[in-house]
Design an enzyme around this catalytic site. Structure first.
Site, PDB file in Angstrom:
ATOM      1  N   ARG A 164      26.704 -22.913 -37.718  1.00 45.46           N
ATOM      2  CA  ARG A 164      28.232 -22.147 -37.634  1.00 45.46           C
ATOM      3  C   ARG A 164      28.743 -22.227 -36.093  1.00 45.46           C
ATOM      4  O   ARG A 164      29.180 -21.341 -35.657  1.00 45.46           O
ATOM      5  CB  ARG A 164      28.123 -20.916 -38.274  1.00 45.46           C
ATOM      6  CG  ARG A 164      27.740 -20.678 -39.617  1.00 45.46           C
ATOM      7  CD  ARG A 164      28.696 -21.292 -40.507  1.00 45.46           C
ATOM      8  NE  ARG A 164      28.637 -20.899 -41.718  1.00 45.46           N
ATOM      9  CZ  ARG A 164      27.821 -21.410 -42.666  1.00 45.46           C
ATOM     10  NH1 ARG A 164      27.208 -22.527 -42.359  1.00 45.46           N
ATOM     11  NH2 ARG A 164      27.727 -20.894 -43.837  1.00 45.46           N
ATOM     12  N   SER A 250      31.153 -15.387 -45.853  1.00 49.60           N
ATOM     13  CA  SER A 250      30.096 -14.681 -45.127  1.00 49.60           C
ATOM     14  C   SER A 250      30.591 -13.919 -43.813  1.00 49.60           C
ATOM     15  O   SER A 250      31.081 -14.570 -43.007  1.00 49.60           O
ATOM     16  CB  SER A 250      28.926 -15.583 -44.692  1.00 49.60           C
ATOM     17  OG  SER A 250      28.428 -16.215 -45.856  1.00 49.60           O
ATOM     18  N   GLU A 350      30.996 -13.670 -37.872  1.00 45.77           N
ATOM     19  CA  GLU A 350      31.617 -15.080 -38.018  1.00 45.77           C
ATOM     20  C   GLU A 350      32.947 -15.073 -37.777  1.00 45.77           C
ATOM     21  O   GLU A 350      33.498 -15.909 -37.141  1.00 45.77           O
ATOM     22  CB  GLU A 350      31.101 -15.620 -39.432  1.00 45.77           C
ATOM     23  CG  GLU A 350      30.038 -16.684 -39.361  1.00 45.77           C
ATOM     24  CD  GLU A 350      30.447 -17.654 -40.752  1.00 45.77           C
ATOM     25  OE1 GLU A 350      30.830 -18.421 -40.607  1.00 45.77           O
ATOM     26  OE2 GLU A 350      29.501 -17.345 -41.703  1.00 45.77           O
TER      27      GLU A 350
HETATM   28  N1  EPU Z   1      20.557 -11.834 -50.604  1.00 49.32           N
HETATM   29  C1  EPU Z   1      20.177 -10.528 -50.788  1.00 49.32           C
HETATM   30  N2  EPU Z   1      21.093  -9.893 -50.933  1.00 49.32           N
HETATM   31  C2  EPU Z   1      22.406 -10.098 -50.769  1.00 49.32           C
HETATM   32  C3  EPU Z   1      22.751 -11.335 -50.581  1.00 49.32           C
HETATM   33  C4  EPU Z   1      21.665 -12.244 -50.364  1.00 49.32           C
HETATM   34  O1  EPU Z   1      19.009 -10.080 -50.938  1.00 49.32           O
HETATM   35  O2  EPU Z   1      23.476  -9.353 -51.084  1.00 49.32           O
HETATM   36  C5  EPU Z   1      19.313 -12.877 -50.349  1.00 49.32           C
HETATM   37  C6  EPU Z   1      19.112 -13.665 -51.496  1.00 49.32           C
HETATM   38  O3  EPU Z   1      18.488 -13.253 -52.387  1.00 49.32           O
HETATM   39  C7  EPU Z   1      18.759 -15.044 -50.871  1.00 49.32           C
HETATM   40  C8  EPU Z   1      19.220 -15.034 -49.729  1.00 49.32           C
HETATM   41  O4  EPU Z   1      19.492 -13.674 -49.215  1.00 49.32           O
HETATM   42  O5  EPU Z   1      17.264 -14.918 -51.038  1.00 49.32           O
HETATM   43  C9  EPU Z   1      20.138 -15.945 -49.132  1.00 49.32           C
HETATM   44  O6  EPU Z   1      21.291 -15.796 -49.835  1.00 49.32           O
HETATM   45  P1  EPU Z   1      22.333 -16.927 -50.279  1.00 49.32           P
HETATM   46  O7  EPU Z   1      21.774 -18.081 -50.862  1.00 49.32           O
HETATM   47  O8  EPU Z   1      23.401 -16.639 -51.243  1.00 49.32           O
HETATM   48  O9  EPU Z   1      22.871 -17.774 -48.849  1.00 49.32           O
HETATM   49  P2  EPU Z   1      23.141 -16.816 -47.733  1.00 49.32           P
HETATM   50  O10 EPU Z   1      22.375 -16.991 -46.655  1.00 49.32           O
HETATM   51  O11 EPU Z   1      23.818 -15.233 -48.024  1.00 49.32           O
HETATM   52  C10 EPU Z   1      24.621 -18.900 -46.661  1.00 49.32           C
HETATM   53  C11 EPU Z   1      25.913 -19.175 -46.139  1.00 49.32           C
HETATM   54  C12 EPU Z   1      26.810 -19.338 -47.078  1.00 49.32           C
HETATM   55  C13 EPU Z   1      26.560 -20.477 -48.094  1.00 49.32           C
HETATM   56  C14 EPU Z   1      25.255 -20.021 -48.687  1.00 49.32           C
HETATM   57  C15 EPU Z   1      24.634 -21.161 -49.490  1.00 49.32           C
HETATM   58  C16 EPU Z   1      25.791 -18.202 -43.821  1.00 49.32           C
HETATM   59  C17 EPU Z   1      26.298 -17.092 -43.120  1.00 49.32           C
HETATM   60  N3  EPU Z   1      26.259 -18.022 -45.038  1.00 49.32           N
HETATM   61  O12 EPU Z   1      24.662 -17.523 -47.306  1.00 49.32           O
HETATM   62  O13 EPU Z   1      27.984 -19.543 -46.474  1.00 49.32           O
HETATM   63  O14 EPU Z   1      27.551 -20.498 -49.168  1.00 49.32           O
HETATM   64  O15 EPU Z   1      24.239 -19.819 -47.551  1.00 49.32           O
HETATM   65  O16 EPU Z   1      24.182 -22.195 -48.876  1.00 49.32           O
HETATM   66  O17 EPU Z   1      25.094 -18.970 -43.479  1.00 49.32           O
HETATM   67  C18 EPU Z   1      30.129 -18.849 -45.480  1.00 49.32           C
HETATM   68  O18 EPU Z   1      29.915 -19.130 -44.426  1.00 49.32           O
HETATM   69  O19 EPU Z   1      31.255 -18.148 -45.756  1.00 49.32           O
HETATM   70  C19 EPU Z   1      29.098 -19.004 -46.852  1.00 49.32           C
HETATM   71  C20 EPU Z   1      29.660 -18.462 -47.728  1.00 49.32           C
END
Ligand code: EPU
Length: 354
Positions: A164, A250, A350
């Protein structure tokens, strides 16, 4: 060149926050931008670049001259032995570009479907999702220097992509006795971006949500279109559609910590979601940290933590009773404080706060 006055920005930011641009110019081409920069009345005026508005929090009316990027166009510019080189204007909608590349036989960006925002903003924060980052498909970009009006082209190395992150998020600094850093934040406007889409297409699977879907359906997606459809489905289930519920994706970055810090946290919090990175550091799931602190569904005024994904802050007042930038930032600060108090980790937001 038409300078519009007191332009409502509510339709131009994905949170749906009410604010005005005191002055705004629409940039439909390089020539439009050159005209603004050549106008003596505008030369010294501070400027703010507005793309898709999907990564900003407006905390008041915008006083700098808003350059609203509306440069359009999508085309195949070149073919190499290994890749199709596709170019898009900075004002194009990101998701529409992804759909267009698939429809025209240039797959490779399907994992990045449905990311809100514009093409011009995509390199700034090196957008990424489901195992693919923009830098994996990036070829080069054109930009214009806002001081000199010079156009220039950058390749991937010159963009200095990180998680990012890119050269467009940093200001230059000359540190006395230290290392000077080079940055383009606020100095350049991205006009066109080119992507290299490999002719030898390979699906990128292996991301937890995709694996879960493979296990549930007993099916493995084999075509770019199938992956595109799956990604759209997964995102719809987890992330709010900004056209219905205002948000900026995010809100926080996933923080990285050292192995030692992670081991220390695991002793206290054995269930913490973490991923080892190639450089030996550990990435923590910010959504998990926020949920663990009890924030899911909580609100401050009309700013709320999304029920299905704690990493996303939403406008729960809709367009009739919209959230304010102040409410969003008060909620964000309260989340940062409680995550810091419990885990000793400072979450970095972000979106750009204007
Ligand atoms: N999780 C929780 N609770 C929550 C959300 C997530 O426990 O409320 C845990 C999930 O269980 C999972 C882990 O966190 O094990 C990761 O969650 P997820 O796969 O949804 O991905 P993320 O790390 O929350 C990132 C990106 C997203 C992108 C997704 C999929 C960042 C800041 N965000 O989210 O990007 O869509 O991976 O690749 O890196 C964005 O930047 O706007 C965005 C949506």
């Amino acid at each position: 060149m038409l300078v519009e006055k007191n332009v409502p920005l509510q339709p131009y930011n994905s949170f749906g926050i009410v604010a005005k641009a005191l002055s705004l110019v629409r940039i439909g081409s390089e020539a439009d931008l050159a005209a603004v920069l050549a106008d003596p009345a505008q030369q010294a005026v501070p400027k703010f670049i507005l793309g898709g508005g999907s990564n900003i929090v407006l905390t008041g009316d915008v006083k700098p001259l808003v350059l609203k990027v509306e440069i359009m166009g999508k085309r195949l510019v070149r073919e190499t032995a290994k890749a199709f080189i596709v170019e898009a204007g900075a004002g194009e909608n990101w998701h529409e570009l992804v759909a267009w590349t698939l429809a025209n036989g240039f797959p490779g960006m399907e994992n990045l479907a449905m990311i809100p925002g514009s093409v011009g903003a995509s390199p700034v924060q090196n957008i990424g999702a489901y195992g693919v980052e923009l830098q994996d498909r990036f070829e080069s970009l054109d930009a214009m220097d806002l001081q000199t009006g010079q156009t220039f082209t950058l390749d991937a190395a010159q963009c200095a992509f990180g998680y990012r992150d890119s050269v467009f998020k940093h200001a230059s600094s000359a540190v006395a006795g230290g290392t000077a850093t080079f940055g383009l934040a606020g100095r350049a406007l991205i006009t066109r971006v080119r992507f290299a889409l490999p002719k030898a297409w390979k699906p990128v699977l292996g991301y937890a949500d995709l694996d879960r879907k493979i296990a549930q359906t007993g099916e493995v997606p084999t075509t770019p279109q199938q992956i595109f459809d799956w990604i759209c489905e997964i995102r719809r289930a987890k992330l709010p559609d900004p056209a219905v519920i205002g948000n900026a994706g995010s809100f926080f970055k996933n923080p990285t910590v050292s192995r030692e810090q992670c081991d220390d946290i695991i002793q206290r919090e054995p269930k913490i979601v973490h991923y080892p990175m190639a450089d030996g550091s550990i990435k923590l799931a910010a959504g998990w940290l926020i949920e663990a602190c009890g924030w899911k569904g909580k609100s401050v005024g009309n700013a709320a933590v999304y029920e299905c994904q704690a990493l996303v802050l939403i406008n729960k007042g809709g367009s009739q009773n919209p959230v304010t930038g102040g409410e969003v930032m008060t909620l964000a600060k309260a989340i940062q404080t409680s995550v810091y108090e419990r885990f000793g980790i400072l979450l970095e937001h972000e979106p750009v706060v204007v």
